[in-house]
Scaffold this motif. Structure first.
Motif, PDB file in Angstrom:
ATOM      1  N   ALA A  95      24.687 -56.058  43.269  1.00  0.00           N
ATOM      2  CA  ALA A  95      25.260 -54.899  42.803  1.00  0.00           C
ATOM      3  C   ALA A  95      25.298 -53.852  43.718  1.00  0.00           C
ATOM      4  O   ALA A  95      26.617 -53.280  42.928  1.00  0.00           O
ATOM      5  N   HIS A  96      24.688 -52.999  44.177  1.00  0.00           N
ATOM      6  CA  HIS A  96      24.887 -51.988  45.399  1.00  0.00           C
ATOM      7  C   HIS A  96      24.314 -52.897  46.685  1.00  0.00           C
ATOM      8  O   HIS A  96      23.242 -52.168  46.569  1.00  0.00           O
ATOM      9  N   ALA A  97      24.729 -52.121  47.482  1.00  0.00           N
ATOM     10  CA  ALA A  97      23.258 -52.048  49.251  1.00  0.00           C
ATOM     11  C   ALA A  97      24.651 -51.966  50.122  1.00  0.00           C
ATOM     12  O   ALA A  97      25.414 -51.776  50.053  1.00  0.00           O
ATOM     13  N   HIS A  98      23.810 -52.312  51.217  1.00  0.00           N
ATOM     14  CA  HIS A  98      24.514 -51.169  52.150  1.00  0.00           C
ATOM     15  C   HIS A  98      24.262 -52.410  53.925  1.00  0.00           C
ATOM     16  O   HIS A  98      23.392 -51.721  54.670  1.00  0.00           O
ATOM     17  N   PRO A  99      24.693 -53.084  53.235  1.00  0.00           N
ATOM     18  CA  PRO A  99      24.367 -54.327  54.389  1.00  0.00           C
ATOM     19  C   PRO A  99      25.146 -53.887  56.003  1.00  0.00           C
ATOM     20  O   PRO A  99      24.333 -54.146  57.307  1.00  0.00           O
ATOM     21  N   THR A 132      25.893 -46.111  39.275  1.00  0.00           N
ATOM     22  CA  THR A 132      24.609 -46.512  40.012  1.00  0.00           C
ATOM     23  C   THR A 132      23.443 -45.645  40.220  1.00  0.00           C
ATOM     24  O   THR A 132      24.447 -44.747  39.495  1.00  0.00           O
ATOM     25  N   HIS A 133      22.856 -46.371  39.219  1.00  0.00           N
ATOM     26  CA  HIS A 133      21.539 -45.340  39.891  1.00  0.00           C
ATOM     27  C   HIS A 133      20.664 -44.994  38.069  1.00  0.00           C
ATOM     28  O   HIS A 133      19.825 -45.209  38.122  1.00  0.00           O
ATOM     29  N   LEU A 134      21.703 -44.560  38.004  1.00  0.00           N
ATOM     30  CA  LEU A 134      21.355 -44.126  36.287  1.00  0.00           C
ATOM     31  C   LEU A 134      19.915 -44.356  36.529  1.00  0.00           C
ATOM     32  O   LEU A 134      19.295 -44.062  35.135  1.00  0.00           O
ATOM     33  N   SER A 144      20.033 -53.577  45.522  1.00  0.00           N
ATOM     34  CA  SER A 144      18.113 -53.299  45.834  1.00  0.00           C
ATOM     35  C   SER A 144      19.004 -52.075  46.307  1.00  0.00           C
ATOM     36  O   SER A 144      18.208 -51.424  46.505  1.00  0.00           O
ATOM     37  N   ASP A 145      20.189 -51.979  47.022  1.00  0.00           N
ATOM     38  CA  ASP A 145      20.361 -50.151  47.116  1.00  0.00           C
ATOM     39  C   ASP A 145      19.489 -50.883  49.345  1.00  0.00           C
ATOM     40  O   ASP A 145      19.636 -49.773  49.528  1.00  0.00           O
ATOM     41  N   TRP A 146      19.697 -51.911  49.279  1.00  0.00           N
ATOM     42  CA  TRP A 146      19.282 -52.565  50.266  1.00  0.00           C
ATOM     43  C   TRP A 146      19.908 -51.528  51.632  1.00  0.00           C
ATOM     44  O   TRP A 146      21.179 -51.191  51.701  1.00  0.00           O
TER      45      TRP A 146
END
Ligand SMILES: [Zn+2]
Length: 522
Positions: free
Chosen positions: A62-66, A363-365, A429-431
């Motif tokens: 739901a949240h990453a930086h490919p 997100t993060h929260l 992941s926030d990868w």
């Protein structure tokens, strides 16, 4: 005729648990889920033997930086360095190997390797002094520069901090080389020429492949600059990407009014696996950098309540405007004041624009004030957590807990409370900020490294957050997140049932295969 396949000899996820079943796939879609053996495979079907393992819906991150993750190996390989000296050695070696490159750039240094998370330009000068060195931290909210970069970026003699940023300084006011948040570090990042479109497309294909290997079939790219959109469309042409992506265009606190028309022109319903439906807002920074926006001052910095990126009224106006344009909001909110500002903005947009299926995302929260918790469900806000961050690692013990103090330190990432409130929760992941593997992340959610046992989430609930939770966030619940007839055959084959083993052992479960719309990607 569509290719057909049957998955046999394993357990199939039914939304709560894995049970013995066969799954029949025709082309891109799941055709039937049956008791083992009752439906004979259609002629020509490919048989996939699950070998007693489990078949789950593909995970949705739901949240990453490919793009950032995929580009990283072009640069100085500093990620994973355990000391400042190690970063310096790697920067020196990279600079020697690239003598004609007019800059050195790297991603992923950790704030915990320097006392207090403060990094000095002089440490990098020892390795490279003849050209700018610009390094970005793994959390992407901090940049560490050498003196040449400070000079070239016009920061060396800057007396006042720029809007939306902070420079760490010596007592005499001289910037030391640590730049916090976009307002401070954009001039330094500007010294690094962006890669060309073909390089970006290649990086995206590589990143998608990396994610597919972990069992991911859908990802929310949480920060896309408008100029990069063509690279995504290019990379995806003809279904070449191993995961589907929804792009979030970053709204700038100062220029968002001018961005609006451009963003509208980039809006894109899904084709070739890419959609552009979302706008990203960074409300605040990060607790470990002292830039997350807090209701009460940081425990170790009298009077300091962080560094909001947006004026609340301006955020309300911007979220309302992009909502009126039909975009979904995806809001970075880390501190309890940041979360409240974000919820207020979502509420203002709903009031101004009327009822609509908008599924806003926060997100993060890291810290949510108890008074704000029920507002997630009431406003239909999807809560996206990165459970890996809830573990007591060095960032937590060395940088975060001293800033938060005991009470707030014991209320971080209240994932179980959020689920109990009835809000939709999705996992991420926030990868490349942290590792991308859903099995590691599910393990962290279930164990939290022994911290805050009351906020643990069972693996079964966690799989729900990673599948149906993300499908809801993605507006794709009719096509992904469940294994049912008519859904896309986005599937992951795990070596064993993830709910049947000790959660601490989950990271060792092998991902044996991933399928995107019936096509094997790994
Ligand atoms: Zn992120």
């Amino acid at each position: 005729m569509a290719t057909r396949g049957v998955y046999v000899n394993g357990l199939v996820w039914n939304g709560q648990r894995a049970r013995p079943a066969d799954v029949h796939v025709a082309g891109e879609l799941i055709e039937a889920v049956t008791t083992p053996g009752v439906l004979r495979p259609a002629p020509g079907s490919e048989i996939h033997d699950l070998e007693g393992g489990a078949l789950l819906p593909g995970f949705g991150d739901a949240h990453a930086h490919p793009l950032i993750g995929g580009l990283e190996d072009r640069y100085a390989p500093i990620r994973g360095s355990r000391t400042v000296a190690e970063v310096r050695d790697r920067v020196r070696a990279y600079a020697r190997a690239h003598p004609r490159q007019p800059f050195v750039y790297g991603e992923g240094f950790e704030l915990t390797i320097a006392p207090g998370g403060v990094f000095r330009a002089s440490w990098l000068d020892e390795a490279v002094a003849d050209r700018p060195v610009v390094l970005r931290s793994n959390d992407i909210h901090t940049v560490w520069c050498n003196t040449a970069a400070l000079r070239r970026a016009g920061l060396l003699h800057l007396a006042d901090d720029p809007a939306g940023g902070r420079l760490d300084r010596d007592p005499d006011g001289t910037p030391v080389g640590t730049l916090r948040e976009w307002g401070a570090f954009l001039p330094a990042l500007g010294l690094v020429p962006p890669p060309g479109p073909a390089d970006k497309a290649l990086a995206l294909r590589r990143a998608a492949q990396r994610l597919a290997q972990t069992g991911v079939t859908w990802v929310q790219d949480a920060w896309v600059e408008p100029d990069d959109v063509p690279a995504y469309l290019d990379a995806a042409r003809g279904g070449a990407l191993a995961v589907r992506m929804n792009l979030a265009l970053r709204a700038d606190p100062h220029t968002w009014r001018e961005q609006r028309e451009h963003f509208r022109s980039l809006r894109h319903e899904q084709s070739d696996g890419i959609s552009v439906r979302t706008v990203k807002f960074f409300v605040d920074g990060i607790v470990e950098g002292g830039t997350a926006a807090m209701l009460e001052a940081y425990a170790n910095a009298a009077g300091c309540r962080g560094l909001p990126n947006w004026e609340p009224a301006e955020l309300r106006a911007a979220v309302t405007a992009f909502d009126a344009d039909g975009f979904q909001a995806h809001i970075h909110a880390m501190g309890d004041a940041g979360v409240r500002t974000a919820l207020d903005a979502v509420e203002a947009a709903a009031r101004a624009n009327g009822p609509r299926d908008r599924r806003p995302v926060l997100t993060h929260l890291q810290l949510v004030d108890p008074a704000d918790l029920p507002r997630f469900r009431e406003l239909g806000v999807v809560a996206v957590f990165q459970p890996l961050w809830a573990r007591p690692d060095a960032v937590m013990t060395d940088l975060i807990l001293p800033r938060l103090g005991d009470d707030r330190g014991g209320r971080q990432y209240a994932i179980a409370d959020m689920l109990a409130s009835g809000a939709t929760v999705a996992f991420a992941s926030d990868w490349p900020a942290t590792r991308p593997e859903p099995l590691h992340i599910l393990s962290a959610a279930a164990t939290r490294g022994g911290r805050l046992p009351g906020q643990r989430v069972t693996v079964s609930r966690g799989v729900g957050c990673y599948t149906t939770g993300t499908a809801h966030l993605a507006f794709e619940e009719r096509s992904q997140g469940t294994i049912r007839p008519g859904r896309r055959a986005d599937l992951v084959h795990l070596g064993s049932d993830p709910t049947a083993i000790d959660p601490a052992a989950l990271p060792a479960v092998p991902v044996r295969g991933t399928w995107l719309a019936g096509r094997r990607t790994t």
